[in-house]
Design an enzyme around this catalytic site. Structure first.
Site, short mmCIF file in Angstrom:
data_model
loop_
_atom_site.label_atom_id
_atom_site.label_comp_id
_atom_site.label_asym_id
_atom_site.label_seq_id
_atom_site.Cartn_x
_atom_site.Cartn_y
_atom_site.Cartn_z
N GLY A 221 0.82 -1.20 0.00
CA GLY A 221 0.00 0.00 0.00
C GLY A 221 0.86 1.25 0.00
O GLY A 221 2.00 1.25 -0.45
N SER A 222 0.31 2.32 0.55
CA SER A 222 0.96 3.62 0.49
C SER A 222 2.09 3.73 1.51
O SER A 222 2.11 3.04 2.53
CB SER A 222 -0.05 4.74 0.73
OG SER A 222 -0.48 4.72 2.08
N THR A 225 0.71 4.87 5.03
CA THR A 225 0.14 3.78 5.82
C THR A 225 1.24 2.83 6.28
O THR A 225 1.20 2.32 7.41
CB THR A 225 -0.92 3.02 5.00
OG1 THR A 225 -1.93 3.93 4.57
CG2 THR A 225 -1.57 1.93 5.84
N GLY A 226 2.22 2.59 5.43
CA GLY A 226 3.33 1.72 5.81
C GLY A 226 4.07 2.23 7.03
O GLY A 226 4.45 1.45 7.91
N GLU A 243 5.68 -3.44 0.94
CA GLU A 243 5.79 -3.01 -0.46
C GLU A 243 4.96 -1.75 -0.60
O GLU A 243 3.73 -1.81 -0.58
CB GLU A 243 5.30 -4.13 -1.39
CG GLU A 243 5.76 -3.94 -2.84
CD GLU A 243 4.73 -3.22 -3.68
OE1 GLU A 243 4.74 -1.96 -3.68
OE2 GLU A 243 3.94 -3.91 -4.34
#
Length: 469
Positions: A221-222, A225-226, A243
Protein backbone atom coordinates in the site's frame (compact mmCIF):
# COMPACT_ATOMS: atom_id res chain seq x y z
CA UNK A 1 -28.86 -7.04 -2.68
CA UNK A 2 -26.32 -9.70 -1.73
CA UNK A 3 -24.51 -9.50 1.59
CA UNK A 4 -20.99 -10.92 1.74
CA UNK A 5 -19.25 -12.31 4.80
CA UNK A 6 -15.90 -12.84 6.43
CA UNK A 7 -14.45 -16.29 6.99
CA UNK A 8 -13.30 -17.23 10.50
CA UNK A 9 -12.55 -20.82 11.61
CA UNK A 10 -13.73 -21.97 8.19
CA UNK A 11 -17.23 -20.51 8.64
CA UNK A 12 -19.02 -17.44 7.35
CA UNK A 13 -19.52 -14.84 10.08
CA UNK A 14 -22.10 -12.12 10.58
CA UNK A 15 -21.22 -8.45 11.07
CA UNK A 16 -23.20 -5.71 12.82
CA UNK A 17 -22.40 -3.11 10.15
CA UNK A 18 -22.05 -3.18 6.37
CA UNK A 19 -21.04 -0.86 3.54
CA UNK A 20 -22.22 -0.68 -0.03
CA UNK A 21 -19.61 -1.53 -2.65
CA UNK A 22 -20.24 0.05 -6.05
CA UNK A 23 -18.95 -0.62 -9.53
CA UNK A 24 -16.51 2.22 -10.36
CA UNK A 25 -17.51 2.04 -14.03
CA UNK A 26 -21.26 2.32 -13.55
CA UNK A 27 -21.99 3.33 -9.97
CA UNK A 28 -24.25 0.28 -9.58
CA UNK A 29 -24.09 -1.39 -6.17
CA UNK A 30 -22.40 -4.78 -6.28
CA UNK A 31 -23.31 -5.82 -2.74
CA UNK A 32 -22.86 -5.23 0.98
CA UNK A 33 -19.49 -5.88 2.61
CA UNK A 34 -19.00 -6.37 6.35
CA UNK A 35 -17.48 -3.73 8.61
CA UNK A 36 -15.79 -5.39 11.56
CA UNK A 37 -15.03 -4.25 15.11
CA UNK A 38 -11.88 -4.62 17.18
CA UNK A 39 -13.58 -7.57 18.92
CA UNK A 40 -13.95 -9.27 15.54
CA UNK A 41 -10.21 -8.82 15.02
CA UNK A 42 -9.56 -10.53 18.37
CA UNK A 43 -11.77 -13.46 17.36
CA UNK A 44 -10.09 -13.87 13.96
CA UNK A 45 -6.58 -13.72 15.43
CA UNK A 46 -7.59 -16.21 18.13
CA UNK A 47 -8.91 -18.58 15.47
CA UNK A 48 -5.62 -18.35 13.60
CA UNK A 49 -3.61 -18.81 16.80
CA UNK A 50 -5.56 -21.91 17.81
CA UNK A 51 -5.14 -23.48 14.37
CA UNK A 52 -1.47 -22.67 13.91
CA UNK A 53 0.27 -25.38 15.92
CA UNK A 54 -1.72 -28.19 14.35
CA UNK A 55 -1.14 -26.73 10.89
CA UNK A 56 2.60 -26.35 11.52
CA UNK A 57 2.79 -29.96 12.74
CA UNK A 58 1.53 -31.32 9.42
CA UNK A 59 4.23 -32.53 7.10
CA UNK A 60 5.74 -30.31 4.46
CA UNK A 61 4.28 -32.60 1.80
CA UNK A 62 0.79 -32.31 3.27
CA UNK A 63 0.98 -28.53 3.19
CA UNK A 64 2.25 -28.58 -0.37
CA UNK A 65 -0.67 -30.78 -1.38
CA UNK A 66 -3.13 -28.46 0.39
CA UNK A 67 -1.74 -25.45 -1.47
CA UNK A 68 -2.01 -27.38 -4.74
CA UNK A 69 -5.71 -27.95 -3.95
CA UNK A 70 -6.08 -24.21 -3.41
CA UNK A 71 -4.66 -23.62 -6.89
CA UNK A 72 -7.23 -26.02 -8.31
CA UNK A 73 -10.09 -24.18 -6.57
CA UNK A 74 -8.82 -20.87 -7.92
CA UNK A 75 -8.66 -22.27 -11.43
CA UNK A 76 -12.14 -23.76 -11.23
CA UNK A 77 -13.62 -20.48 -9.98
CA UNK A 78 -11.53 -18.06 -12.02
CA UNK A 79 -14.44 -16.97 -14.22
CA UNK A 80 -16.68 -16.14 -11.27
CA UNK A 81 -13.94 -14.30 -9.39
CA UNK A 82 -12.77 -12.41 -12.49
CA UNK A 83 -16.29 -11.07 -12.94
CA UNK A 84 -16.32 -9.83 -9.36
CA UNK A 85 -12.91 -8.17 -9.78
CA UNK A 86 -14.08 -6.28 -12.85
CA UNK A 87 -17.31 -5.11 -11.21
CA UNK A 88 -15.57 -4.09 -7.99
CA UNK A 89 -12.08 -2.93 -8.97
CA UNK A 90 -12.81 -1.83 -12.54
CA UNK A 91 -10.11 -3.54 -14.60
CA UNK A 92 -11.53 -5.15 -17.76
CA UNK A 93 -12.13 -8.84 -18.21
CA UNK A 94 -10.06 -8.73 -21.39
CA UNK A 95 -6.38 -8.05 -22.03
CA UNK A 96 -4.16 -7.64 -18.96
CA UNK A 97 -7.26 -7.38 -16.76
CA UNK A 98 -9.22 -9.51 -14.31
CA UNK A 99 -8.81 -12.82 -16.16
CA UNK A 100 -5.09 -12.06 -16.26
CA UNK A 101 -5.22 -11.39 -12.50
CA UNK A 102 -6.84 -14.76 -11.89
CA UNK A 103 -4.22 -16.53 -14.01
CA UNK A 104 -1.60 -14.87 -11.81
CA UNK A 105 -3.44 -16.08 -8.68
CA UNK A 106 -3.24 -19.65 -9.94
CA UNK A 107 0.42 -19.37 -10.95
CA UNK A 108 1.52 -17.74 -7.71
CA UNK A 109 -0.19 -20.60 -5.85
CA UNK A 110 1.17 -23.44 -7.96
CA UNK A 111 4.80 -22.34 -7.71
CA UNK A 112 5.07 -22.23 -3.89
CA UNK A 113 3.35 -25.62 -3.74
CA UNK A 114 6.21 -27.04 -5.83
CA UNK A 115 9.11 -25.36 -4.01
CA UNK A 116 11.23 -27.03 -1.35
CA UNK A 117 13.13 -25.36 1.47
CA UNK A 118 15.07 -28.18 3.14
CA UNK A 119 17.40 -27.85 6.15
CA UNK A 120 20.82 -26.50 5.22
CA UNK A 121 24.12 -27.67 6.66
CA UNK A 122 25.87 -24.33 7.07
CA UNK A 123 29.04 -25.66 8.68
CA UNK A 124 30.60 -29.04 9.42
CA UNK A 125 33.99 -30.34 10.44
CA UNK A 126 35.22 -33.29 12.46
CA UNK A 127 34.13 -31.65 15.73
CA UNK A 128 30.73 -30.09 14.99
CA UNK A 129 27.81 -29.85 12.61
CA UNK A 130 25.52 -26.81 12.30
CA UNK A 131 22.18 -27.12 10.52
CA UNK A 132 19.91 -24.21 9.64
CA UNK A 133 16.21 -25.05 9.83
CA UNK A 134 13.24 -22.88 8.88
CA UNK A 135 10.22 -22.83 11.19
CA UNK A 136 6.92 -20.98 10.80
CA UNK A 137 6.61 -17.64 12.53
CA UNK A 138 3.03 -18.15 13.73
CA UNK A 139 0.12 -15.89 12.83
CA UNK A 140 0.55 -13.59 9.83
CA UNK A 141 -1.42 -10.35 9.44
CA UNK A 142 -1.87 -9.60 5.74
CA UNK A 143 -3.13 -6.22 4.50
CA UNK A 144 -4.03 -6.27 0.79
CA UNK A 145 -4.53 -3.24 -1.50
CA UNK A 146 -7.33 -2.31 -3.90
CA UNK A 147 -5.48 -2.24 -7.21
CA UNK A 148 -4.79 -5.99 -7.60
CA UNK A 149 -6.92 -7.20 -4.70
CA UNK A 150 -6.83 -10.96 -5.26
CA UNK A 151 -3.40 -11.36 -6.78
CA UNK A 152 -1.58 -9.47 -4.03
CA UNK A 153 -3.65 -11.22 -1.35
CA UNK A 154 -2.46 -14.52 -2.83
CA UNK A 155 1.15 -13.28 -2.71
CA UNK A 156 0.67 -12.82 1.03
CA UNK A 157 -1.46 -15.86 1.86
CA UNK A 158 0.18 -18.69 -0.04
CA UNK A 159 3.84 -18.50 1.09
CA UNK A 160 2.64 -18.01 4.66
CA UNK A 161 0.42 -21.09 4.83
CA UNK A 162 2.84 -23.12 2.72
CA UNK A 163 5.44 -22.72 5.46
CA UNK A 164 3.08 -23.57 8.33
CA UNK A 165 1.80 -20.16 9.38
CA UNK A 166 -1.85 -19.22 9.66
CA UNK A 167 -3.22 -15.97 8.27
CA UNK A 168 -5.65 -13.17 9.08
CA UNK A 169 -6.23 -11.17 5.92
CA UNK A 170 -7.77 -7.70 5.69
CA UNK A 171 -8.73 -6.69 2.15
CA UNK A 172 -8.97 -3.05 1.19
CA UNK A 173 -12.23 -1.40 2.23
CA UNK A 174 -12.53 -0.28 -1.41
CA UNK A 175 -12.45 -3.81 -2.85
CA UNK A 176 -13.42 -6.38 -0.20
CA UNK A 177 -16.05 -8.48 -1.98
CA UNK A 178 -14.00 -10.45 -4.52
CA UNK A 179 -11.32 -11.13 -1.90
CA UNK A 180 -13.83 -12.34 0.69
CA UNK A 181 -15.38 -14.65 -1.89
CA UNK A 182 -11.97 -16.01 -2.87
CA UNK A 183 -11.17 -16.78 0.76
CA UNK A 184 -14.58 -18.42 1.24
CA UNK A 185 -13.85 -20.74 -1.67
CA UNK A 186 -10.27 -21.69 -0.89
CA UNK A 187 -10.98 -22.12 2.83
CA UNK A 188 -13.08 -25.14 1.88
CA UNK A 189 -9.89 -27.09 1.13
CA UNK A 190 -7.95 -25.85 4.17
CA UNK A 191 -8.33 -26.76 7.85
CA UNK A 192 -10.56 -24.33 9.80
CA UNK A 193 -8.67 -21.33 11.11
CA UNK A 194 -5.71 -21.57 8.74
CA UNK A 195 -7.08 -18.65 6.71
CA UNK A 196 -9.36 -15.99 8.22
CA UNK A 197 -10.53 -12.52 7.22
CA UNK A 198 -11.54 -9.26 8.80
CA UNK A 199 -12.75 -6.22 6.88
CA UNK A 200 -13.13 -2.50 7.39
CA UNK A 201 -11.10 0.68 7.18
CA UNK A 202 -7.74 1.68 8.61
CA UNK A 203 -9.04 1.34 12.17
CA UNK A 204 -9.36 -2.42 11.65
CA UNK A 205 -5.99 -2.60 9.92
CA UNK A 206 -4.40 -0.86 12.90
CA UNK A 207 -6.10 -3.24 15.35
CA UNK A 208 -4.78 -6.20 13.36
CA UNK A 209 -1.19 -5.06 12.85
CA UNK A 210 -0.75 -3.96 16.48
CA UNK A 211 -2.38 -7.09 17.91
CA UNK A 212 -0.15 -8.81 20.50
CA UNK A 213 -0.71 -12.25 18.95
CA UNK A 214 0.53 -11.29 15.49
CA UNK A 215 3.95 -12.73 14.56
CA UNK A 216 4.46 -11.31 11.06
CA UNK A 217 2.98 -8.43 9.04
CA UNK A 218 2.72 -8.27 5.25
CA UNK A 219 1.52 -5.02 3.73
CA UNK A 220 1.18 -3.59 0.25
CA UNK A 221 0.00 0.00 0.00
CA UNK A 222 0.96 3.62 0.49
CA UNK A 223 4.11 4.90 2.16
CA UNK A 224 2.09 6.86 4.74
CA UNK A 225 0.14 3.78 5.82
CA UNK A 226 3.33 1.72 5.81
CA UNK A 227 4.93 4.11 8.27
CA UNK A 228 1.91 3.78 10.58
CA UNK A 229 2.19 -0.01 10.38
CA UNK A 230 5.85 0.15 11.38
CA UNK A 231 4.82 2.20 14.42
CA UNK A 232 2.00 -0.23 15.24
CA UNK A 233 4.39 -3.18 15.07
CA UNK A 234 6.22 -1.84 18.12
CA UNK A 235 3.37 -3.39 20.10
CA UNK A 236 4.22 -6.94 19.00
CA UNK A 237 7.73 -6.62 17.46
CA UNK A 238 6.47 -8.56 14.46
CA UNK A 239 8.81 -8.58 11.44
CA UNK A 240 7.34 -6.82 8.42
CA UNK A 241 7.39 -7.17 4.66
CA UNK A 242 6.49 -3.77 3.19
CA UNK A 243 5.79 -3.01 -0.46
CA UNK A 244 5.01 0.69 -0.53
CA UNK A 245 4.57 1.44 -4.18
CA UNK A 246 6.85 3.43 -6.39
CA UNK A 247 7.39 6.19 -8.86
CA UNK A 248 9.13 4.01 -11.42
CA UNK A 249 11.41 5.66 -13.96
CA UNK A 250 12.00 4.30 -17.44
CA UNK A 251 14.93 5.46 -19.58
CA UNK A 252 14.92 5.01 -23.33
CA UNK A 253 18.53 5.05 -24.47
CA UNK A 254 19.46 7.25 -27.44
CA UNK A 255 18.68 5.79 -30.86
CA UNK A 256 16.51 2.94 -29.60
CA UNK A 257 14.19 1.51 -32.24
CA UNK A 258 10.82 2.85 -31.08
CA UNK A 259 8.60 0.53 -33.12
CA UNK A 260 10.11 -2.51 -31.40
CA UNK A 261 9.24 -1.33 -27.90
CA UNK A 262 6.11 0.80 -28.17
CA UNK A 263 3.56 -1.88 -27.19
CA UNK A 264 5.51 -3.07 -24.14
CA UNK A 265 6.26 0.53 -23.24
CA UNK A 266 2.58 1.46 -23.37
CA UNK A 267 1.41 -1.42 -21.18
CA UNK A 268 4.36 -0.85 -18.85
CA UNK A 269 2.82 2.54 -18.13
CA UNK A 270 -0.92 2.01 -18.54
CA UNK A 271 -1.51 -1.49 -17.16
CA UNK A 272 -4.66 -1.40 -15.01
CA UNK A 273 -5.12 2.25 -16.04
CA UNK A 274 -1.78 3.01 -14.41
CA UNK A 275 -2.98 1.70 -11.03
CA UNK A 276 -0.03 -0.64 -10.51
CA UNK A 277 2.83 -0.11 -8.08
CA UNK A 278 5.46 -1.19 -10.60
CA UNK A 279 4.16 0.82 -13.56
CA UNK A 280 6.21 3.32 -15.50
CA UNK A 281 5.40 6.62 -13.81
CA UNK A 282 8.17 8.74 -15.41
CA UNK A 283 9.53 8.27 -18.93
CA UNK A 284 12.93 9.77 -19.82
CA UNK A 285 13.61 10.17 -23.55
CA UNK A 286 16.66 11.59 -25.32
CA UNK A 287 15.94 14.93 -26.91
CA UNK A 288 16.73 13.59 -30.41
CA UNK A 289 14.16 10.77 -30.03
CA UNK A 290 11.48 12.68 -28.15
CA UNK A 291 9.14 13.44 -31.05
CA UNK A 292 9.23 9.91 -32.44
CA UNK A 293 8.51 8.34 -29.05
CA UNK A 294 5.57 10.68 -28.39
CA UNK A 295 4.21 9.97 -31.87
CA UNK A 296 4.51 6.20 -31.47
CA UNK A 297 2.83 6.19 -28.04
CA UNK A 298 0.10 8.49 -29.38
CA UNK A 299 -0.60 6.20 -32.32
CA UNK A 300 -0.85 3.20 -30.01
CA UNK A 301 -3.01 4.96 -27.39
CA UNK A 302 -5.53 5.96 -30.06
CA UNK A 303 -6.29 2.30 -30.68
CA UNK A 304 -6.95 1.25 -27.05
CA UNK A 305 -10.67 1.21 -26.13
CA UNK A 306 -11.73 2.59 -22.73
CA UNK A 307 -14.96 1.70 -20.92
CA UNK A 308 -16.86 -0.70 -18.69
CA UNK A 309 -14.69 -3.77 -18.29
CA UNK A 310 -17.64 -6.15 -18.54
CA UNK A 311 -17.69 -5.25 -22.25
CA UNK A 312 -14.99 -7.53 -23.60
CA UNK A 313 -13.98 -5.06 -26.29
CA UNK A 314 -12.57 -2.65 -23.69
CA UNK A 315 -8.95 -2.85 -22.53
CA UNK A 316 -8.76 0.09 -20.08
CA UNK A 317 -11.22 0.58 -17.25
CA UNK A 318 -11.90 3.34 -14.73
CA UNK A 319 -9.97 4.56 -11.73
CA UNK A 320 -11.13 2.54 -8.76
CA UNK A 321 -12.39 5.26 -6.45
CA UNK A 322 -13.22 8.95 -6.28
CA UNK A 323 -10.14 9.74 -4.17
CA UNK A 324 -7.79 8.38 -6.82
CA UNK A 325 -9.83 9.88 -9.68
CA UNK A 326 -9.62 13.33 -8.14
CA UNK A 327 -5.90 13.00 -7.37
CA UNK A 328 -4.97 12.16 -10.96
CA UNK A 329 -7.18 14.93 -12.34
CA UNK A 330 -5.50 17.37 -9.96
CA UNK A 331 -2.00 16.36 -11.08
CA UNK A 332 -2.94 16.68 -14.77
CA UNK A 333 -4.52 20.09 -14.10
CA UNK A 334 -1.36 21.20 -12.32
CA UNK A 335 0.76 20.17 -15.31
CA UNK A 336 -1.56 22.01 -17.70
CA UNK A 337 -1.51 25.14 -15.53
CA UNK A 338 2.29 25.10 -15.60
CA UNK A 339 2.48 25.12 -19.38
CA UNK A 340 2.98 21.40 -20.04
CA UNK A 341 1.63 19.76 -23.20
CA UNK A 342 -1.33 17.56 -22.24
CA UNK A 343 -2.43 15.11 -24.95
CA UNK A 344 -5.53 13.01 -24.26
CA UNK A 345 -6.76 9.89 -26.08
CA UNK A 346 -9.96 7.87 -26.02
CA UNK A 347 -13.67 8.51 -25.71
CA UNK A 348 -14.61 7.99 -22.09
CA UNK A 349 -18.08 7.18 -20.71
CA UNK A 350 -20.04 9.94 -19.01
CA UNK A 351 -20.54 7.87 -15.85
CA UNK A 352 -17.86 6.24 -13.74
CA UNK A 353 -14.36 7.22 -12.64
CA UNK A 354 -12.90 7.29 -16.15
CA UNK A 355 -10.04 9.40 -17.42
CA UNK A 356 -8.59 9.49 -20.93
CA UNK A 357 -5.17 8.04 -21.62
CA UNK A 358 -2.91 11.05 -21.17
CA UNK A 359 0.62 11.85 -22.31
CA UNK A 360 2.18 14.93 -20.75
CA UNK A 361 5.14 16.54 -22.52
CA UNK A 362 7.21 19.69 -22.03
CA UNK A 363 7.51 18.66 -18.38
CA UNK A 364 10.52 18.52 -16.07
CA UNK A 365 11.66 17.14 -12.75
CA UNK A 366 10.04 19.16 -10.01
CA UNK A 367 6.56 19.20 -11.54
CA UNK A 368 4.05 17.42 -9.32
CA UNK A 369 3.14 14.86 -11.97
CA UNK A 370 6.80 13.81 -12.10
CA UNK A 371 7.60 13.93 -8.40
CA UNK A 372 4.38 12.44 -7.00
CA UNK A 373 3.18 8.92 -7.80
CA UNK A 374 0.09 9.53 -9.90
CA UNK A 375 -1.24 5.94 -9.93
CA UNK A 376 -3.39 6.63 -12.95
CA UNK A 377 -3.42 6.88 -16.77
CA UNK A 378 -1.19 9.95 -17.11
CA UNK A 379 2.42 9.57 -18.23
CA UNK A 380 4.95 12.44 -18.01
CA UNK A 381 7.59 12.29 -20.76
CA UNK A 382 10.80 14.12 -19.86
CA UNK A 383 13.56 15.10 -22.32
CA UNK A 384 17.19 14.47 -21.37
CA UNK A 385 20.52 15.35 -23.03
CA UNK A 386 22.92 12.80 -21.51
CA UNK A 387 22.50 9.38 -19.91
CA UNK A 388 24.15 10.64 -16.73
CA UNK A 389 21.45 13.32 -16.54
CA UNK A 390 18.70 10.72 -17.02
CA UNK A 391 20.18 8.37 -14.42
CA UNK A 392 20.48 11.22 -11.92
CA UNK A 393 16.85 12.19 -12.52
CA UNK A 394 15.68 8.60 -12.16
CA UNK A 395 17.50 8.23 -8.83
CA UNK A 396 16.58 11.58 -7.31
CA UNK A 397 13.31 10.48 -5.67
CA UNK A 398 12.89 8.37 -2.55
CA UNK A 399 10.58 5.89 -4.26
CA UNK A 400 12.61 2.94 -5.55
CA UNK A 401 10.43 -0.05 -6.35
CA UNK A 402 11.21 -0.62 -10.03
CA UNK A 403 12.86 0.97 -13.03
CA UNK A 404 13.56 0.02 -16.62
CA UNK A 405 16.01 0.63 -19.44
CA UNK A 406 15.04 0.38 -23.11
CA UNK A 407 17.79 -0.07 -25.67
CA UNK A 408 19.00 -1.76 -28.85
CA UNK A 409 22.14 -2.99 -27.09
CA UNK A 410 21.64 -5.26 -24.07
CA UNK A 411 25.24 -4.75 -22.98
CA UNK A 412 24.83 -0.97 -22.85
CA UNK A 413 21.44 -1.32 -21.15
CA UNK A 414 22.88 -3.53 -18.41
CA UNK A 415 25.51 -0.89 -17.64
CA UNK A 416 22.81 1.75 -17.20
CA UNK A 417 20.62 -0.67 -15.22
CA UNK A 418 23.43 -1.26 -12.74
CA UNK A 419 23.37 2.45 -11.87
CA UNK A 420 19.63 2.68 -11.16
CA UNK A 421 18.47 2.56 -7.54
CA UNK A 422 15.47 0.23 -7.49
CA UNK A 423 14.46 -3.16 -6.17
CA UNK A 424 14.12 -4.46 -9.73
CA UNK A 425 15.47 -2.98 -12.95
CA UNK A 426 13.98 -4.44 -16.13
CA UNK A 427 15.53 -4.23 -19.59
CA UNK A 428 13.19 -3.82 -22.59
CA UNK A 429 10.24 -4.63 -20.35
CA UNK A 430 8.63 -3.19 -17.23
CA UNK A 431 6.76 -4.81 -14.35
CA UNK A 432 7.62 -8.29 -15.63
CA UNK A 433 7.38 -10.05 -12.29
CA UNK A 434 7.70 -13.84 -11.96
CA UNK A 435 6.74 -16.19 -9.09
CA UNK A 436 10.32 -17.53 -8.88
CA UNK A 437 12.06 -14.13 -8.89
CA UNK A 438 12.37 -12.12 -5.63
CA UNK A 439 10.48 -8.82 -5.73
CA UNK A 440 10.66 -5.89 -3.33
CA UNK A 441 11.54 -2.24 -3.00
CA UNK A 442 14.46 -0.07 -1.99
CA UNK A 443 14.50 3.23 -0.08
CA UNK A 444 10.96 4.50 0.65
CA UNK A 445 9.36 1.74 -1.43
CA UNK A 446 9.66 -0.65 1.49
CA UNK A 447 11.78 -3.58 2.56
CA UNK A 448 11.73 -7.35 2.44
CA UNK A 449 11.05 -9.47 -0.62
CA UNK A 450 8.31 -11.75 -1.87
CA UNK A 451 8.23 -14.66 -4.36
CA UNK A 452 10.34 -17.75 -4.85
CA UNK A 453 12.60 -19.28 -2.25
CA UNK A 454 13.42 -15.88 -0.74
CA UNK A 455 9.70 -15.23 -0.30
CA UNK A 456 9.32 -18.51 1.60
CA UNK A 457 12.25 -17.60 3.84
CA UNK A 458 10.57 -14.26 4.61
CA UNK A 459 7.67 -16.00 6.36
CA UNK A 460 9.86 -18.26 8.50
CA UNK A 461 12.19 -17.90 11.43
CA UNK A 462 15.68 -19.40 11.07
CA UNK A 463 16.82 -21.74 13.80
CA UNK A 464 20.28 -23.29 14.01
CA UNK A 465 20.78 -26.66 15.66
CA UNK A 466 24.47 -27.02 16.54
CA UNK A 467 25.79 -30.50 17.30
CA UNK A 468 29.04 -31.39 19.04
CA UNK A 469 30.33 -34.62 17.53
Amino acid sequence: MQTYHNTVRGKQTEANEHQEICNPATGITLGLAPINSELDVDLAVDAARQAQKAWASTSDQERREAVARVAQVLEENSGYLAGLITQEQGKPLSGPGSRFEMQACVGWTQVPSALELPPEVVYEDDKRKDVLYRFPLGVVAAIAPWNWPLMIAIWQIIPAIRMGNTVVLKPSEYTPIATLEMVRLISQVLPPGVLNTVSGDGRIGAALTSHPDIDKIMFTGSESTGRRIVEASSQNLAPITLELGGNDAAIIMPGTETSAIVEDLFWGAFLNAGQTCACIKRLYVHENDYDSVVAALSDFACQVPIGDGMDESNLIGPLQNTMQHNKVKELIADARANGCDVIEFGDIPETGYFLPLTLVGNIRDGHRLVDEEQFGPALPIIRYRSLDEAIGSANRLSAALGASVWANSLEEAELVASKLEAGTVWINQHGAIHPMVPFGGNKASGYGVEFGIEGLKAVTQPRVISIKK
